[in-house]
Design an enzyme around this catalytic site. Structure first.
Site, PDB file in Angstrom:
ATOM      1  N   GLY A 180      32.915  14.960  23.326  1.00  0.00           N
ATOM      2  CA  GLY A 180      33.214  15.120  24.656  1.00  0.00           C
ATOM      3  C   GLY A 180      31.880  14.501  25.302  1.00  0.00           C
ATOM      4  O   GLY A 180      31.588  14.980  26.540  1.00  0.00           O
ATOM      5  N   LEU A 234      42.693  10.676  21.194  1.00  0.00           N
ATOM      6  CA  LEU A 234      42.789   9.985  20.105  1.00  0.00           C
ATOM      7  C   LEU A 234      44.455   9.941  19.916  1.00  0.00           C
ATOM      8  O   LEU A 234      45.121   9.280  19.134  1.00  0.00           O
ATOM      9  CB  LEU A 234      42.147  10.602  18.639  1.00  0.00           C
ATOM     10  CG  LEU A 234      40.672  10.719  18.834  1.00  0.00           C
ATOM     11  CD1 LEU A 234      40.236  11.317  17.476  1.00  0.00           C
ATOM     12  CD2 LEU A 234      40.218   9.103  19.270  1.00  0.00           C
ATOM     13  N   HIS A 293      37.194   2.589  25.104  1.00  0.00           N
ATOM     14  CA  HIS A 293      37.195   2.189  23.825  1.00  0.00           C
ATOM     15  C   HIS A 293      35.873   1.631  23.318  1.00  0.00           C
ATOM     16  O   HIS A 293      35.378   0.676  24.006  1.00  0.00           O
ATOM     17  CB  HIS A 293      38.452   1.007  23.537  1.00  0.00           C
ATOM     18  CG  HIS A 293      38.502   0.850  22.173  1.00  0.00           C
ATOM     19  ND1 HIS A 293      39.184   1.611  21.355  1.00  0.00           N
ATOM     20  CD2 HIS A 293      38.323  -0.301  21.254  1.00  0.00           C
ATOM     21  CE1 HIS A 293      39.064   1.142  20.043  1.00  0.00           C
ATOM     22  NE2 HIS A 293      38.737  -0.029  19.958  1.00  0.00           N
ATOM     23  N   ASP A 316      45.407   0.750  23.086  1.00  0.00           N
ATOM     24  CA  ASP A 316      44.423  -0.025  23.309  1.00  0.00           C
ATOM     25  C   ASP A 316      44.843  -1.542  24.038  1.00  0.00           C
ATOM     26  O   ASP A 316      44.361  -2.574  23.744  1.00  0.00           O
ATOM     27  CB  ASP A 316      43.614  -0.356  22.196  1.00  0.00           C
ATOM     28  CG  ASP A 316      42.865   0.818  21.553  1.00  0.00           C
ATOM     29  OD1 ASP A 316      42.621   1.781  22.375  1.00  0.00           O
ATOM     30  OD2 ASP A 316      42.875   0.916  20.365  1.00  0.00           O
TER      31      ASP A 316
HETATM   32  C1  GAR Z   1      33.619   7.191  22.320  1.00  0.00           C
HETATM   33  O1  GAR Z   1      32.781   6.351  21.380  1.00  0.00           O
HETATM   34  C2  GAR Z   1      35.077   6.731  22.604  1.00  0.00           C
HETATM   35  O2  GAR Z   1      34.747   5.377  23.012  1.00  0.00           O
HETATM   36  C3  GAR Z   1      35.814   6.797  21.291  1.00  0.00           C
HETATM   37  O3  GAR Z   1      35.567   7.952  20.677  1.00  0.00           O
HETATM   38  C4  GAR Z   1      34.254   8.320  21.321  1.00  0.00           C
HETATM   39  C5  GAR Z   1      34.166   9.705  21.737  1.00  0.00           C
HETATM   40  O4  GAR Z   1      32.961  10.159  21.858  1.00  0.00           O
HETATM   41  N1  GAR Z   1      37.267   6.658  21.573  1.00  0.00           N
HETATM   42  C6  GAR Z   1      37.938   6.031  20.814  1.00  0.00           C
HETATM   43  O5  GAR Z   1      37.616   5.609  19.649  1.00  0.00           O
HETATM   44  C7  GAR Z   1      39.349   5.783  21.093  1.00  0.00           C
HETATM   45  N2  GAR Z   1      40.209   4.859  20.400  1.00  0.00           N
HETATM   46  P1  GAR Z   1      32.552  11.428  23.006  1.00  0.00           P
HETATM   47  O6  GAR Z   1      33.698  12.455  22.599  1.00  0.00           O
HETATM   48  O7  GAR Z   1      31.254  12.000  22.581  1.00  0.00           O
HETATM   49  O8  GAR Z   1      32.808  11.110  24.198  1.00  0.00           O
END
Ligand code: GAR
Length: 194
Positions: A17, A90, A109, A150
């Site tokens: 997060g 996710l 993404h 996506d």
């Molecule tokens: C982020 O890099 C986001 O872009 C990715 O998960 C990470 C979450 O980080 N999302 C995906 O891969 C969606 N397909 P965070 O929980 O520290 O914000």
């Protein structure tokens, strides 16, 4: 003169997060936009702790609530957000929620879609694929959410180099930095347009 109501943002997160945190920080004292809730599908998501720190109400839900009973849809309808931001979330958003909030759900993404997207392409898996493909560039894509992973229209992309020596973790850190830098401003623009 009466002040117009602030635009309402709801965040969905599954894990750490850090992007959710950037949004909660950015809008904490904002004049026209506020974060009204954070939804998480994982009781261990650190995002829940971050929401608590910012006094943002948190909603924990499971598959049944999201895909079967309509509980999440109902909670969203009660909150009536102007924008829903998937920040490291996710699960595929079900059709009934996509249809209830047309053009109001956005995802971030960690790559340049349409490449390196789709089911299973999240977090470090994305960066591993980019490094293995010996891509010269990666970046971030902020896009509208439809019923496929996506696939919605792009709102914003920003590029960064991939170095020959990069590990997936090094690339992940560079891309996350970009996300933190650009996501709040792009979300602000979108929210103000609603
Ligand atoms: C982020 O890099 C986001 O872009 C990715 O998960 C990470 C979450 O980080 N999302 C995906 O891969 C969606 N397909 P965070 O929980 O520290 O914000």
């Amino acid at each position: 003169m009466a002040q117009p109501d602030k635009k309402k943002i709801v965040i969905f997160a599954s894990g750490s997060g850090s992007n959710a945190q950037r949004l909660m920080e950015y809008f904490e004292h904002h004049n026209s936009v506020r974060v009204v809730a954070l939804f998480a599908n994982n009781p261990k998501a650190y995002a829940l702790k971050r929401a608590e720190t910012f006094h943002v109400p948190a909603f924990l839900f499971n598959r049944e609530d999201f895909y079967q009973s309509g509980k999440v849809l109902q909670q969203l309808q009660e909150l009536n957000p102007d924008l829903i931001v998937l920040a490291g979330f996710l699960w595929l958003v079900p059709q009934n929620i996509v249809q209830a909030f047309p053009n109001k759900i956005v995802n971030i993404h960690p790559a340049l879609l349409p490449e390196y997207g789709g089911k299973g392409m999240h977090g470090i898996h994305v960066h591993t694929a980019v490094v293995q493909a010996k891509a010269k560039e990666s970046g971030i894509t902020i896009h509208l959410v439809n019923e496929e992973y996506d696939k919605g229209d792009f709102v914003y992309q920003h590029r960064c180099p991939v170095h020959e020596t990069d590990t997936p973790e090094e690339l992940a850190a560079r891309v996350l930095q970009l996300e933190h830098e650009h996501l709040p401003r792009v979300i602000e623009e979108l929210a103000l347009k609603q």
